[in-house]
Motif scaffolding. Structure first.
Motif, short mmCIF file in Angstrom:
data_model
loop_
_atom_site.label_atom_id
_atom_site.label_comp_id
_atom_site.label_asym_id
_atom_site.label_seq_id
_atom_site.Cartn_x
_atom_site.Cartn_y
_atom_site.Cartn_z
N PHE A 58 -1.07 21.46 2.32
CA PHE A 58 -1.73 21.15 3.82
C PHE A 58 -1.93 19.73 3.74
O PHE A 58 -2.52 19.27 2.48
CB PHE A 58 -2.93 21.93 3.99
N VAL A 59 -1.80 18.93 4.55
CA VAL A 59 -2.43 17.58 4.78
C VAL A 59 -3.66 17.57 5.92
O VAL A 59 -3.20 18.21 6.92
CB VAL A 59 -1.31 16.28 5.22
N VAL A 60 -4.70 17.30 5.60
CA VAL A 60 -5.93 17.23 6.52
C VAL A 60 -6.04 15.87 6.92
O VAL A 60 -6.43 15.06 5.87
CB VAL A 60 -7.11 18.05 6.03
N VAL A 61 -6.19 15.59 8.00
CA VAL A 61 -6.55 13.87 8.37
C VAL A 61 -7.52 13.82 9.49
O VAL A 61 -7.80 14.91 10.38
CB VAL A 61 -5.12 13.14 8.68
N ASN A 62 -8.02 12.84 9.61
CA ASN A 62 -8.99 12.40 10.65
C ASN A 62 -8.58 11.26 11.60
O ASN A 62 -7.93 10.45 10.82
CB ASN A 62 -10.39 12.00 10.19
N VAL A 63 -8.66 11.37 12.68
CA VAL A 63 -8.22 10.46 13.62
C VAL A 63 -9.37 9.93 14.49
O VAL A 63 -10.04 10.88 15.45
CB VAL A 63 -6.96 10.85 14.56
N ASP A 64 -9.58 8.67 14.69
CA ASP A 64 -10.60 8.26 15.69
C ASP A 64 -10.06 8.05 17.01
O ASP A 64 -8.87 7.78 17.22
CB ASP A 64 -10.90 6.74 15.25
N GLY A 65 -10.82 8.68 18.00
CA GLY A 65 -10.58 8.75 19.61
C GLY A 65 -11.65 8.56 20.43
O GLY A 65 -12.69 8.12 19.77
N PRO A 66 -11.33 8.31 21.62
CA PRO A 66 -12.28 8.12 22.51
C PRO A 66 -13.79 8.70 22.44
O PRO A 66 -14.82 8.50 22.81
CB PRO A 66 -11.77 8.14 24.05
#
Length: 128
Positions: A58-66
């Motif tokens: 598994f790859v777990v990522v965080n993405v900045d959003g509004p």
């Protein structure tokens, strides 16, 4: 040769148990939860975790959003298949910035099945 009722019962019983043991394994390998007719993209995602393990990495990522950060858990293939495709346990680590193409979850939750990832050294690797 004629089987006794006891032998037939034993064969049926063993067959039922074997079927119950195999059923979860078959269900585990269903990919119906991913919409493989659609590819979504995550640009400049920050790796928070990389689990290089069987049966699936598994790859777990965080993405900045509004509305803030969104966490995506992306399922990959087995370690053996990933190694054959150029992966190592150290290919990515927490804090790395990556670009991802993935098949999204059908239920709309953030996550899915990793299609490709562009890692910090510029290589694009397949999740399968």
């Amino acid at each position: 040769m004629r089987l006794s009722k006891k032998s037939v019962s034993a064969i049926v019983g063993v067959s039922l148990v074997a079927g119950l043991v195999v059923a979860p394994a078959l269900a585990h390998h269903s990919f119906a939860m991913f919409d493989q007719t659609k590819v979504d993209k995550l640009q400049k995602a920050t790796v928070s975790e990389f689990r290089f393990a069987n049966p699936h990495s598994f790859v777990v990522v965080n993405v900045d959003g509004p509305t803030g950060k969104t966490k995506y858990a992306l399922e990959c293939s087995s370690v053996n298949m990933m190694v054959a495709g150029g992966w190592e346990a150290t290919t990515i680590k927490a804090g790395d910035t990556v670009d991802i193409d993935y098949y999204p979850l059908r239920d709309g939750r953030p996550g899915g099945m990793l299609k490709t990832i562009t890692v910090p050294d510029g290589r694009t690797l397949s999740g399968w």
